[in-house]
Design an enzyme around this catalytic site. Structure first.
Site, PDB file in Angstrom:
ATOM      1  CB  ALA A 112      -0.880  -0.015   1.228  1.00  0.00           C
ATOM      2  CD  GLU A 150       1.724  -5.425   5.719  1.00  0.00           C
ATOM      3  OE1 GLU A 150       2.458  -6.393   6.024  1.00  0.00           O
ATOM      4  OE2 GLU A 150       0.944  -5.452   4.748  1.00  0.00           O
ATOM      5  CD  GLU A 203      -2.210  -7.355   2.963  1.00  0.00           C
ATOM      6  OE1 GLU A 203      -1.677  -6.244   2.707  1.00  0.00           O
ATOM      7  OE2 GLU A 203      -2.919  -7.545   3.964  1.00  0.00           O
ATOM      8  N   GLY A 212       0.681  -4.861   0.946  1.00  0.00           N
ATOM      9  CA  GLY A 212      -0.491  -4.879   0.074  1.00  0.00           C
ATOM     10  C   GLY A 212      -0.223  -5.517  -1.277  1.00  0.00           C
TER      11      GLY A 212
END
Ligand code: HXC
Length: 257
Positions: free
Chosen positions: A65, A131, A111, A108
């Site tokens: 992300a 993270e 993911e 992300g």
């Protein structure tokens, strides 16, 4: 639609979406999420597209992300915007989606790859959920999908330490379906997508739905769900064509009906 963060191409019945923010190693900001979901939704609805490949660059599928976009947000900003909610729409798409991963698939990015139906990895791929180094935890489903994919031991190891795993370990662990030379990863994923796109699209979509049901139901319910779908396909033209083609020793010509 005007796409600034992705490239969208068609190869016959296959759609190819390339994440294209090289300056940020394809970090997934909100604009990228919105554009990716819009592009794949259009393919999902297009009877001319039977499968989708999502890829990044040689160096990074996606490095996570977008940390810079998130850094200064407060709790109410995250809650009010329902940050990452768009990814739920991505997981509801019915068309088969393959992730072609070269280089980094982190946070992300890992993911997103796991939200695809399967992952083909280049031998240079690096998967991780780092993270914890940022003072947060996976926020796009990583704690759930990684655990289902590789089991508790490796998911805990990766999520608690933030360490990356390479392509070989990822394949051994069941995170990816195939490892290929990095320079061929898009080509190999396109070939797999072409095979899928040559089948009946509604049947492929139902097969995806049936496999995904394995993660939501108990065994008896899941097997019943499968059998009901199986029965229902005997109302389709493609079942008649597929079985006739077998008997007549020829290739089927599916009409996606
Ligand atoms: C924003 C990013 C980024 C990210 C890289 N960049 N990853 N920007 N968000 N996730 C930017 C860098 O700031 C840099 O911009 C440029 O991309 C190139 O990256 P470098 O770090 O210079 O490249 P390199 O030295 O080769 O290192 C590659 C890397 C490293 C190991 C992948 O970039 C890295 O550790 N990235 C972050 C990985 C990560 O923590 N991902 C998880 C994100 S959080 P400039 O402008 O400096 O050149 C996440 C969580 C979701 O996904 C849920 C949380 C709520």
């Amino acid at each position: 639609t005007e796409y600034t963060n992705i490239l969208v191409e068609r190869r016959g019945r296959v759609g190819l979406v390339t994440l294209n923010r090289p300056e940020a190693l394809n970090a997934l900001d909100k604009a990228t999420m919105d554009q990716l979901v819009a592009a794949v939704t259009a393919m999902d609805e297009d009877p001319g597209v039977g499968a989708v490949v999502i890829t990044g660059s040689a160096k990074a599928f996606a490095a996570g992300a977008d940390i810079k976009e998130m850094a200064s947000q407060g709790y109410m900003d995250m809650y009010a915007a329902d940050w990452f909610r768009g990814w739920e729409d991505f997981t509801r798409l019915r068309i088969p989606v393959i992730a072609a991963v070269s280089g980094f698939a982190l946070g992300g990015g890992c993911e997103l790859a796991m939200m695809c139906d399967f992952i083909i990895a280049g031998d240079n791929a690096k998967f991780g959920q780092p993270e914890i180094n940022l003072g947060v935890l996976p926020g796009m489903g990583g704690s759930q999908r990684l655990t289902r994919a590789v089991g508790k031991a490796k998911a805990m190891d990766m999520i608690l330490t933030g360490r990356f795993i390479g392509a070989e370990e990822a394949e051994r662990s069941g995170l990816v379906s195939r490892v290929v030379p990095a320079e061929n990863v898009v080509e190999e994923a396109l070939k797999a997508a072409e095979v899928i796109a040559s089948k009946s699209k509604p049947v492929a979509m139902l097969a995806k739905e049936a496999v995904n049901a394995a993660f939501e139901t108990g065994l008896a319910q899941g097997v019943l769900f499968e059998r009901r779908i199986f029965h229902s396909l005997f109302a389709s033209e493609d079942q008649k064509e597929g079985m006739a083609a077998f008997t007549e020793k020829r290739q089927p010509e599916f009409t996606h009906r």
